[in-house]
Design a protein around this motif. Structure first.
Motif, mmCIF file in Angstrom:
data_model
loop_
_atom_site.group_PDB
_atom_site.id
_atom_site.type_symbol
_atom_site.label_atom_id
_atom_site.label_comp_id
_atom_site.label_asym_id
_atom_site.label_seq_id
_atom_site.Cartn_x
_atom_site.Cartn_y
_atom_site.Cartn_z
ATOM 1 N N LYS A 66 0.901 -1.223 0.111
ATOM 2 C CA LYS A 66 0.086 -0.053 -0.055
ATOM 3 C C LYS A 66 0.846 1.052 0.012
ATOM 4 C CE LYS A 66 -3.598 2.441 2.611
ATOM 5 N NZ LYS A 66 -4.499 2.356 3.750
ATOM 6 N N GLN A 67 0.623 2.001 -0.927
ATOM 7 C CA GLN A 67 1.400 3.248 -1.208
ATOM 8 C C GLN A 67 0.516 4.418 -0.965
ATOM 9 O OE1 GLN A 67 3.323 1.645 -5.192
ATOM 10 N NE2 GLN A 67 4.423 3.568 -4.331
ATOM 11 N N GLY A 68 0.985 5.681 -0.623
ATOM 12 C CA GLY A 68 0.224 6.523 -0.259
ATOM 13 C C GLY A 68 0.898 8.195 -0.312
ATOM 14 N N LYS A 113 -3.317 10.745 -3.271
ATOM 15 C CA LYS A 113 -4.267 9.570 -3.483
ATOM 16 C C LYS A 113 -3.268 8.088 -2.600
ATOM 17 C CE LYS A 113 -1.293 8.027 -7.540
ATOM 18 N NZ LYS A 113 -1.460 7.520 -8.998
ATOM 19 N N GLU A 114 -3.890 7.268 -2.749
ATOM 20 C CA GLU A 114 -3.591 5.946 -2.163
ATOM 21 C C GLU A 114 -3.733 4.721 -3.053
ATOM 22 O OE1 GLU A 114 -5.562 4.888 1.527
ATOM 23 O OE2 GLU A 114 -4.541 6.355 2.608
ATOM 24 N N GLU A 115 -2.686 4.012 -3.068
ATOM 25 C CA GLU A 115 -2.593 2.912 -4.206
ATOM 26 C C GLU A 115 -2.205 1.497 -3.640
ATOM 27 O OE1 GLU A 115 -0.166 1.757 -8.380
ATOM 28 O OE2 GLU A 115 -0.145 3.706 -7.476
ATOM 29 N N ASN A 116 -3.069 0.635 -4.026
ATOM 30 C CA ASN A 116 -2.898 -0.816 -3.451
ATOM 31 C C ASN A 116 -2.368 -1.512 -4.626
ATOM 32 O OD1 ASN A 116 -3.496 -0.012 -0.764
ATOM 33 N ND2 ASN A 116 -5.639 -1.063 -0.925
ATOM 34 N N THR A 117 -1.110 -2.108 -4.649
ATOM 35 C CA THR A 117 -0.530 -3.198 -5.392
ATOM 36 C C THR A 117 -0.283 -4.549 -4.824
ATOM 37 O OG1 THR A 117 0.593 -1.250 -6.500
ATOM 38 C CG2 THR A 117 1.182 -3.522 -6.920
ATOM 39 N N GLU A 125 8.120 -1.383 -11.568
ATOM 40 C CA GLU A 125 8.159 -0.010 -11.010
ATOM 41 C C GLU A 125 9.013 0.419 -9.717
ATOM 42 O OE1 GLU A 125 4.978 3.555 -9.543
ATOM 43 O OE2 GLU A 125 4.224 1.438 -9.592
#
Length: 339
Positions: free
Chosen positions: A72-74, A78-82, A104
């Motif tokens: 989980k990046q934030g 925004k927040e992004e789950n990979t 990435e």
């Protein structure tokens, strides 16, 4: 020579770590093990030589894992789950995330959480805890306090079974002032990854108070906000059939609506656990005005399975027979095990 070559390859393969994760520190050290979770600035690495080791992410240069992990990046926008297939090392302060597309490179500082992904349908999972609190005092007033509690949950596919129980006993100068126990069983059937339907049975037995028996059978929908490596939170709304039995032999039977919650959250790399369970009920007619049965507590993990805990419990029934309010509060501190 060919046989020796195959033998060397086989020995080397057997000795090599399988799916071992690696963490490189800024001071030059390298640690290997299994990354279990990253949260609150702490990366938990489980090893066979030192158990679970919490690592300050600010001290990490880079890391590597060939297992599937949820990253989980934030940032402020925004927040992004990979769900990564692998995490590969990069220059200091960075890692390379491969999720099946183009790899990435991301900053370690941008990562908020790392955990093992948990799919909706799982073959079988089982977790639980058992706590004990004992207090003995010998002075002008001798007191003996006991509190035993357990909770366990098992999930198989779309079905979840939950059972818990508790026993309380207090004596002062040989006189029993508290003596009760309770047990509960709930069966959940998940309709989606969030919504479920619950059927529950609850029973309480008290040898001291005027309200000596409580029996409750309920059913209704619930919603699972999350359930992952860092904890779980669910709410359930139930329509219940209740029966109160009093020490003089009289009884009340009535229907009620209730809101039930179940929450736990691991903090600082799963070193601490904050938890709360409870139920707020409102009779649809007669018997009582409302009821509350809740607890909140904190656990500190001493080892992978042993923990210290403190809890506060509140039990309140307002407007029962003869307009009596039954209320009790309890603070406990003790030792427990988790799995």
């Amino acid at each position: 020579m060919l046989s020796r070559t195959f033998l060397c390859v086989a020995v080397a393969s057997a000795c090599a770590p399988v799916f071992a994760d690696t963490v490189w520190l800024k001071n030059g050290d390298r640690l290997t093990g299994t990354i279990t979770v990253y949260d609150g600035g702490k990366l938990m690495l489980t090893t066979d030589y030192g158990g679970s080791i919490p690592i300050d992410m600010k001290k990490v240069k880079t890391l590597q894992s060939d297992r599937e992990l949820l990253v989980k990046q934030g940032n402020d926008r925004k927040e992004e789950n990979t769900v990564s297939r692998s995490i590969q090392p990069a220059e200091e302060g960075k890692v390379v995330i491969a999720d099946g597309g183009a790899p990435e490179t991301v900053d370690l500082a941008s990562i908020q959480q790392i955990m093992k992904p948990r799919p909706l349908v799982q073959d079988f999972t089982w977790k639980g805890s058992a706590d004990a609190a004992l207090d003995f005092k010998r002075a002008q007033n001798d007191t003996d306090d006991y509190n035993l509690a357990f909770k366990t949950s098992a999930r198989h596919g779309l079905w979840r079974h939950t059972a818990d129980g508790e026993y309380n006993r207090e004596k002062e100068n040989g006189l029993t002032t508290t003596d009760n126990w309770s047990a509960e069983y709930a069966l959940d059937r998940f309709l989606t990854d969030k919504w479920f339907w619950q059927t529950r049975f609850n029973y309480k037995h008290d040898n001291v108070e005027d309200l000596s028996r409580q029996r409750q059978i309920g059913t209704g929908p619930g919603y699972q906000f999350w359930d992952d490596e860092l904890g779980a939170f669910s709410l359930g709304t139930l329509i219940n059939n209740n029966r109160y039995q009093y020490s003089d032999g009289s009884s009340d039977t009535f229907y009620s609506a209730s809101l039930k919650w179940d929450y736990n959250r691991y903090l600082i790399g799963k070193t601490f656990e904050l938890f709360s369970t409870g139920e707020l009920g409102k009779p649809l007619s007669g018997a009582a005005d409302y009821s509350l049965d809740a607890e909140v507590g904190l656990r500190y993990k001493v080892t992978e399975w042993a923990s210290l805990n403190v809890k506060y419990e509140k039990d309140l029934i307002s407007g029962t027979k003869d307009n009596n309010d039954l209320s009790s509060s309890r603070y406990t501190a003790g030792f427990g095990v988790t799995w």
